[in-house]
Design a protein around this motif. Sequence first.
Motif, mmCIF file in Angstrom:
data_model
loop_
_atom_site.group_PDB
_atom_site.id
_atom_site.type_symbol
_atom_site.label_atom_id
_atom_site.label_comp_id
_atom_site.label_asym_id
_atom_site.label_seq_id
_atom_site.Cartn_x
_atom_site.Cartn_y
_atom_site.Cartn_z
ATOM 1 N N ALA A 244 52.116 -32.756 -18.667
ATOM 2 C CA ALA A 244 51.105 -32.862 -17.610
ATOM 3 C C ALA A 244 49.847 -32.085 -17.974
ATOM 4 C CB ALA A 244 51.684 -32.342 -16.294
ATOM 5 N N VAL A 245 50.023 -30.898 -18.584
ATOM 6 C CA VAL A 245 48.853 -30.115 -19.026
ATOM 7 C C VAL A 245 48.071 -30.895 -20.077
ATOM 8 C CG1 VAL A 245 48.118 -28.016 -20.204
ATOM 9 C CG2 VAL A 245 49.907 -27.897 -18.458
ATOM 10 N N PHE A 246 48.768 -31.504 -21.022
ATOM 11 C CA PHE A 246 48.115 -32.286 -22.065
ATOM 12 C C PHE A 246 47.357 -33.467 -21.465
ATOM 13 C CE2 PHE A 246 48.376 -35.746 -25.279
ATOM 14 C CZ PHE A 246 47.551 -35.175 -26.233
ATOM 15 N N ILE A 247 47.950 -34.134 -20.482
ATOM 16 C CA ILE A 247 47.293 -35.273 -19.831
ATOM 17 C C ILE A 247 46.042 -34.804 -19.091
ATOM 18 C CG2 ILE A 247 47.545 -37.011 -18.011
ATOM 19 C CD1 ILE A 247 48.950 -37.734 -20.569
ATOM 20 N N ILE A 248 46.105 -33.639 -18.455
ATOM 21 C CA ILE A 248 44.935 -33.111 -17.747
ATOM 22 C C ILE A 248 43.797 -32.839 -18.731
ATOM 23 C CG2 ILE A 248 44.053 -31.058 -16.563
ATOM 24 C CD1 ILE A 248 45.403 -32.876 -14.655
ATOM 25 N N LEU A 249 44.128 -32.275 -19.905
ATOM 26 C CA LEU A 249 43.090 -32.016 -20.914
ATOM 27 C C LEU A 249 42.455 -33.318 -21.390
ATOM 28 C CD1 LEU A 249 44.811 -29.199 -23.034
ATOM 29 C CD2 LEU A 249 42.996 -28.954 -21.321
ATOM 30 N N LEU A 250 43.271 -34.328 -21.631
ATOM 31 C CA LEU A 250 42.723 -35.632 -22.025
ATOM 32 C C LEU A 250 41.892 -36.241 -20.895
ATOM 33 C CD1 LEU A 250 45.709 -37.298 -23.940
ATOM 34 C CD2 LEU A 250 43.661 -36.234 -24.892
ATOM 35 N N THR A 251 42.319 -36.006 -19.663
ATOM 36 C CA THR A 251 41.558 -36.512 -18.512
ATOM 37 C C THR A 251 40.181 -35.865 -18.449
ATOM 38 O OG1 THR A 251 43.592 -36.901 -17.272
ATOM 39 C CG2 THR A 251 41.553 -36.740 -16.012
ATOM 40 N N LEU A 252 40.136 -34.565 -18.690
ATOM 41 C CA LEU A 252 38.841 -33.869 -18.680
ATOM 42 C C LEU A 252 37.935 -34.378 -19.789
ATOM 43 C CD1 LEU A 252 39.988 -30.199 -17.951
ATOM 44 C CD2 LEU A 252 38.985 -31.847 -16.361
ATOM 45 N N LEU A 253 38.510 -34.665 -20.967
ATOM 46 C CA LEU A 253 37.722 -35.238 -22.059
ATOM 47 C C LEU A 253 37.190 -36.613 -21.675
ATOM 48 C CD1 LEU A 253 36.686 -35.098 -24.963
ATOM 49 C CD2 LEU A 253 38.896 -36.021 -25.719
ATOM 50 N N ALA A 254 38.054 -37.440 -21.077
ATOM 51 C CA ALA A 254 37.613 -38.763 -20.624
ATOM 52 C C ALA A 254 36.555 -38.644 -19.536
ATOM 53 C CB ALA A 254 38.810 -39.562 -20.115
ATOM 54 N N LEU A 255 36.715 -37.645 -18.671
ATOM 55 C CA LEU A 255 35.725 -37.416 -17.620
ATOM 56 C C LEU A 255 34.363 -37.080 -18.214
ATOM 57 C CD1 LEU A 255 35.061 -37.036 -14.602
ATOM 58 C CD2 LEU A 255 35.880 -34.685 -14.805
ATOM 59 N N ALA A 256 34.360 -36.242 -19.252
ATOM 60 C CA ALA A 256 33.096 -35.903 -19.915
ATOM 61 C C ALA A 256 32.454 -37.136 -20.537
ATOM 62 C CB ALA A 256 33.342 -34.830 -20.977
ATOM 63 N N ILE A 257 33.270 -37.994 -21.139
ATOM 64 C CA ILE A 257 32.736 -39.228 -21.738
ATOM 65 C C ILE A 257 32.146 -40.136 -20.663
ATOM 66 C CG2 ILE A 257 33.383 -41.321 -22.979
ATOM 67 C CD1 ILE A 257 35.488 -39.653 -24.456
ATOM 68 N N ILE A 258 32.815 -40.235 -19.525
ATOM 69 C CA ILE A 258 32.304 -41.061 -18.420
ATOM 70 C C ILE A 258 30.957 -40.543 -17.940
ATOM 71 C CG2 ILE A 258 32.707 -41.690 -16.012
ATOM 72 C CD1 ILE A 258 35.694 -41.828 -16.655
ATOM 73 N N VAL A 259 30.840 -39.214 -17.811
ATOM 74 C CA VAL A 259 29.577 -38.623 -17.352
ATOM 75 C C VAL A 259 28.454 -38.924 -18.345
ATOM 76 C CG1 VAL A 259 28.395 -36.438 -16.909
ATOM 77 C CG2 VAL A 259 30.694 -36.817 -16.000
ATOM 78 N N VAL A 260 28.767 -38.795 -19.650
ATOM 79 C CA VAL A 260 27.750 -39.085 -20.672
ATOM 80 C C VAL A 260 27.336 -40.547 -20.615
ATOM 81 C CG1 VAL A 260 27.331 -39.204 -23.155
ATOM 82 C CG2 VAL A 260 28.479 -37.213 -22.185
ATOM 83 N N LEU A 261 28.292 -41.434 -20.461
ATOM 84 C CA LEU A 261 27.967 -42.867 -20.393
ATOM 85 C C LEU A 261 27.125 -43.191 -19.168
ATOM 86 C CD1 LEU A 261 31.365 -44.470 -21.504
ATOM 87 C CD2 LEU A 261 29.241 -44.296 -22.816
ATOM 88 N N ILE A 262 27.448 -42.570 -18.043
ATOM 89 C CA ILE A 262 26.647 -42.788 -16.830
ATOM 90 C C ILE A 262 25.221 -42.290 -17.038
ATOM 91 C CG2 ILE A 262 26.370 -42.087 -14.425
ATOM 92 C CD1 ILE A 262 29.404 -42.097 -14.181
ATOM 93 N N PHE A 263 25.099 -41.122 -17.672
ATOM 94 C CA PHE A 263 23.768 -40.574 -17.949
ATOM 95 C C PHE A 263 22.967 -41.506 -18.857
ATOM 96 C CE2 PHE A 263 21.006 -37.967 -20.671
ATOM 97 C CZ PHE A 263 20.190 -37.399 -19.707
ATOM 98 N N ILE A 264 23.625 -42.015 -19.907
ATOM 99 C CA ILE A 264 22.939 -42.946 -20.820
ATOM 100 C C ILE A 264 22.530 -44.220 -20.081
ATOM 101 C CG2 ILE A 264 23.251 -44.397 -22.859
ATOM 102 C CD1 ILE A 264 25.052 -42.204 -24.006
ATOM 103 N N LEU A 265 23.432 -44.725 -19.233
ATOM 104 C CA LEU A 265 23.136 -45.943 -18.480
ATOM 105 C C LEU A 265 21.939 -45.747 -17.562
ATOM 106 C CD1 LEU A 265 23.930 -48.834 -17.670
ATOM 107 C CD2 LEU A 265 25.463 -47.838 -15.963
ATOM 108 N N ILE A 266 21.909 -44.614 -16.882
ATOM 109 C CA ILE A 266 20.777 -44.334 -15.986
ATOM 110 C C ILE A 266 19.485 -44.218 -16.782
ATOM 111 C CG2 ILE A 266 19.809 -42.625 -14.408
ATOM 112 C CD1 ILE A 266 22.643 -42.027 -13.472
ATOM 113 N N SER A 267 19.535 -43.500 -17.926
ATOM 114 C CA SER A 267 18.333 -43.337 -18.756
ATOM 115 C C SER A 267 17.820 -44.675 -19.260
ATOM 116 C CB SER A 267 18.645 -42.409 -19.936
ATOM 117 O OG SER A 267 19.075 -41.148 -19.486
ATOM 118 N N LEU A 268 18.737 -45.516 -19.747
ATOM 119 C CA LEU A 268 18.319 -46.838 -20.231
ATOM 120 C C LEU A 268 17.780 -47.704 -19.095
ATOM 121 C CD1 LEU A 268 21.194 -47.661 -22.760
ATOM 122 C CD2 LEU A 268 18.862 -46.923 -23.271
ATOM 123 N N SER A 269 18.361 -47.583 -17.921
ATOM 124 C CA SER A 269 17.870 -48.348 -16.773
ATOM 125 C C SER A 269 16.451 -47.940 -16.412
ATOM 126 C CB SER A 269 18.806 -48.155 -15.577
ATOM 127 O OG SER A 269 20.111 -48.591 -15.878
#
Length: 717
Positions: A675-700
């Motif tokens: 469960a700890v390992f899954i949480i760490l991977l979730t946080l990494l995925a969360l960071a990627i989602i935030v970066v993608l949203i930021f890029i999408l907003i900037s490109l828009s």
Amino acid sequence: MKNRRLRIRPVIMVLITAIYIAWPGLQAAASQLPYETYYKDGFGQLVKTQAAYIPAGIIGSNVRIAGTSGAADAGKEAKLPFNQPKDIFVDEKDHIYIADTGNNRIVHLDAQGQYIREIKVEESPLKKPSGLYVDKSGEIYVADTGNNRVVRLDPEGKLLKAFGRPESSYLPAGFKYDPVNLIVDKRGFIYVTTLGAYQGLVQLDPEGEFISFFGPNRVAFSLFDAFKRFVYTREMYQRELKKLPGAIANATIDKNGFIYTVTKEIQTDQVKKLNIAGLDQLKGKGEFAALQPEKSYGEFFHFTQQGISPQLNDITVDSAGNITVIDSVWNIVSQYDLNGNLLFFWGGDVITATSKTGIVKTPAAIASNSRGELLILDSVNNFIQVLRLSEFGSLVHEANQLTQEGRYEQSEPLWSEVHRLNAHYTPALIGLAKAAYKKENYERAEQLFYEAGVVNGYSESFWQNRLKWFQSNFGTLMNIALALGIVYLLRNAFSAKLRLKRKGAAKPRPRHPLLEQLNHVFYVMRHPVDGFYAIRYENKAGILSSLVLFALAAASYGYMQAGTSFIFHPAVHVGVDLLPVTVQFVGIWLSFVVANYLISSLLRGEGRFRDVLYGSSYALFPIILIGIPVTMLSNVLTLNELSIYNFLKLLIVLWAALLLIWMVQGIHNYTFIEAVFIILLTLLALAIIVVLIFILISLSIELVNFINSLYQEVVIR
């Protein structure tokens, strides 16, 4: 009576006419300053103030000297043109010394700016001198940059000694010795500012022997640097470019022996006040130290100027310890008191084609004299701008000096006058608050410290008021506590009888499913793994109960942001906008739910999306359970109880984090480590989602701007 009125009427008409004619001139006099003066508090709020300094004249633009005796022009007068002057020094007699770099000389003027002499050191000519210092005995020290040396001259300008590059095993082999400025302490020790020397000031003894490097800056260490240290190999590190601290640009020394330095290439702590051990005396001081753990010096007017940091290139300290620095990028002069608190800053737009009294195009150096005047050397216009204190500036200086000396009651009438002239000038509020605290008027002190935004002063005043209230109401509090104790004992005494009566009563009616699901959250708090397992396999939660808990958690988080005491959350002083706070909270939570479901689906997780959604809502309950009481408690605590407040906030974070881990463990049927390992991977995925949203907003935004520009082009043509 009638004749008297007839005689008075022409006089009144003449006065009205005179005022009407003079009024434009009065307005022009009031607005003739070519710059505006501001103050900025710890929250970054700009306050326009009356001018602290006003132009008092120009020195060097029209100085005339007598011709040399015996020459063809003997007895005649000639102009004294400066050529790229780099430094200025004012001695104890207010005589002015200028390092006239382009003319390879030192120019000596009297207190009124009249020419006295020039110093060229005929026996060993100067070459591009960039800095100078004159000690109490009149001896002149010159940073002779072109000759890579420091020279010591007697009061007549004769060479006493020249100090070249010091010979020492402690100096690096590649150390480049290009003196550009220097100061001398009471012992005769020389502190040399060298060009680009990130090691600090070069400290020499009176004979020119190397002692040590003094007052170097530290290398900034970021989170990314820590990551590289953890990941990089030794070979990869060796190929990295070395990170060097900022090189000291200039230095000065005050009457008490403190050495002040300014640095250009760093973002914080650009100004340092160093004692004999090289320790910064401004670190952690100042009225807004709680808001600004790392203070930045060098001010700017507009947010558009934030892209380019101020570049401080010289500093001066007056007899009261007030520090004044000049910025070579934005041409702004900033003044601080002896503890680093901002007093004023001013400057104006520089137009290349014109010159105005009081506006410096390229400030090269600054000095102050015994009259409190500032002398700013303009290396482009080749003259010195003289600024003298205004009445408002003198009043602030006098009041602030009394406050710094601890004479708060004497400073109160002066600060009252400053406050009358400018009700938004924060130092006046601070001075009045300290005077009220000294007179034990803690309620007024608390109010004034809050208006000024000073956390430490507000906390101390609040502590005194709280103590006074507790002493006055101690008896009442004890009576209430005794009454509550009696009620508790009576309740325990009758509870057994009530339970016996209820045994024979009819069974209670079942509660509403929503209430049952909400009540399940308390079971989750006691037995987290089993509770989340029941959410997945026993339908102990629903969409409505989850949304209710999430809404309560979001509201509690907003209350924590807006309702926390000013002592622990100073941002409430200027107001907290809850909309972006709430959007951020909701966005992070939703992103976490999506990221956790996706990661768990790839790694044999058994939970459904709705299970993750329900469980994540229930895991936020500590924010409600502890966050609201902690926020309410913060309003009766002071900085003395900061550790208690921080512990309770940390408890919220740790408990919520553990609940999220147990949620993943119970819903997806993982072990705790998994469960700890899954949480760490979730946080990494969360960071990627935030970066993608930021890029999408900037490109828009870029796409919208592109379409708008095309539309404008079509419409214009």
